[in-house]
Scaffold this motif. Structure first.
Motif, PDB file in Angstrom:
ATOM      1  N   UNK A  40      26.981  17.272  -8.893  1.00 23.35           N
ATOM      2  CA  UNK A  40      27.956  17.086  -8.422  1.00 23.35           C
ATOM      3  C   UNK A  40      28.674  18.031  -7.394  1.00 23.35           C
ATOM      4  N   UNK A  41      28.595  19.185  -7.882  1.00 20.97           N
ATOM      5  CA  UNK A  41      29.501  20.320  -6.872  1.00 20.97           C
ATOM      6  C   UNK A  41      28.598  20.291  -5.370  1.00 20.97           C
ATOM      7  N   UNK A  42      27.375  20.014  -5.429  1.00 18.40           N
ATOM      8  CA  UNK A  42      27.083  19.941  -4.065  1.00 18.40           C
ATOM      9  C   UNK A  42      27.046  18.708  -3.402  1.00 18.40           C
ATOM     10  N   UNK A  43      27.206  17.434  -4.032  1.00 19.83           N
ATOM     11  CA  UNK A  43      27.460  16.276  -3.387  1.00 19.83           C
ATOM     12  C   UNK A  43      28.811  16.204  -2.660  1.00 19.83           C
ATOM     13  N   UNK A  44      29.598  16.952  -3.291  1.00 25.25           N
ATOM     14  CA  UNK A  44      30.761  16.663  -2.652  1.00 25.25           C
ATOM     15  C   UNK A  44      30.962  17.481  -1.235  1.00 25.25           C
TER      16      UNK A  44
END
Length: 267
Positions: free
Chosen positions: A133-137
């Motif tokens: 999730x952190x990388x997806x943003x």
């Protein structure tokens, strides 16, 4: 550890010490145990050394690093005064320091782009699916290089969540040029190939264009009929005037290069 080797990194002007470091790295690569221990001491006792030496050493952490550097690297990741967090992240990636993941996630908001870059790269190498999730943003980041590295990291991590994040960006393009998304999606072959083939048959020429790019990057024969059809029949163009048939032609060429490289390695 030879005290004379330590003095090589502490005595003289910076240019001399940098040259001494280069020579120590050469010796370490050749198996010199004293050189390796001296380099480990540099990382362990990093505040005693110039930042240039620390950063240059960690560019080659795989040459001398071992488990004794875990705690010093974690300390350096949190040390904003020494200001070498980017290189500490690099070292954590090279040595597989998985305990660094929370600190690396925190670094995604670092004010220095190089620190953010290295945090993303390290997270991809360490492969912890909890960071998806952190990388997806970051796929929506305003800096193109950050989007590219984040997509690459997600491709390295793999798994359903990473694929879902990349596919969402493929389906709902926020930027015109998403070659980095196509490249990352190819890492999920063969499972992603049917979805890419379906996308290549849709009404959206942009989606067909990037599907062709992704299919070519899979290096998989199952992509060939679709690429050949697009190359022969598709006259669509993208919002940036890219021709779908040209993307398919280049994709087919990429696919063949990948296959040839694999065959050469296996022969």
């Amino acid at each position: 550890m030879n005290p004379a080797d330590v003095r090589l990194l502490k005595d003289g002007d910076l240019e001399t010490r940098e040259e001494n470091l280069r020579q120590l790295l050469v010796r370490a690569e050749e198996g010199d145990t004293s050189a390796k221990e001296t380099l480990r001491a540099l990382v362990r006792d990093y505040p005693e050394y110039h930042r240039s030496l620390y950063s240059r050493a960690l560019n080659r952490a795989e040459v001398f690093g071992d488990d004794t550097l875990r705690e010093p690297l974690l300390a350096s990741l949190a040390d904003t005064r020494y200001n070498c967090q980017a290189w500490a992240a690099m070292g954590c990636a090279a040595l597989g320091v998985r305990d660094a993941v929370p600190a690396l996630v925190a670094m995604l908001d670092h004010p220095q782009d190089i620190a953010r870059d290295q945090a993303v790269i390290a997270l991809g190498v360490l492969g912890d699916e909890s960071v998806v999730p952190a990388l997806a943003r970051l796929l929506q980041d305003s800096i193109s290089g950050m989007r590219e590295r984040s997509a690459e990291a997600l491709g390295m991590i793999g798994g359903d969540a990473a694929l879902a994040a990349l596919w969402d960006e493929f389906e709902n393009r926020r930027y015109y040029r998403i070659g980095y998304i196509a490249s990352a999606l190819s890492e999920f072959a063969p499972d992603v190939i049917p979805r890419l083939i379906e996308a290549a048959a849709g009404d959206d020429p942009d989606k067909r264009y990037w599907a062709a790019v992704a299919l070519g990057s899979t290096g998989d024969d199952r992509a060939v009929p679709t690429l050949e059809r697009l190359m022969a029949e598709d006259r669509g163009s993208t919002v940036f005037d890219g021709m779908v048939r040209v993307a398919a032609k280049k994709g087919l060429r990429t696919l063949r290069r990948i296959q040839a490289a694999i065959a050469a390695r296996e022969s």
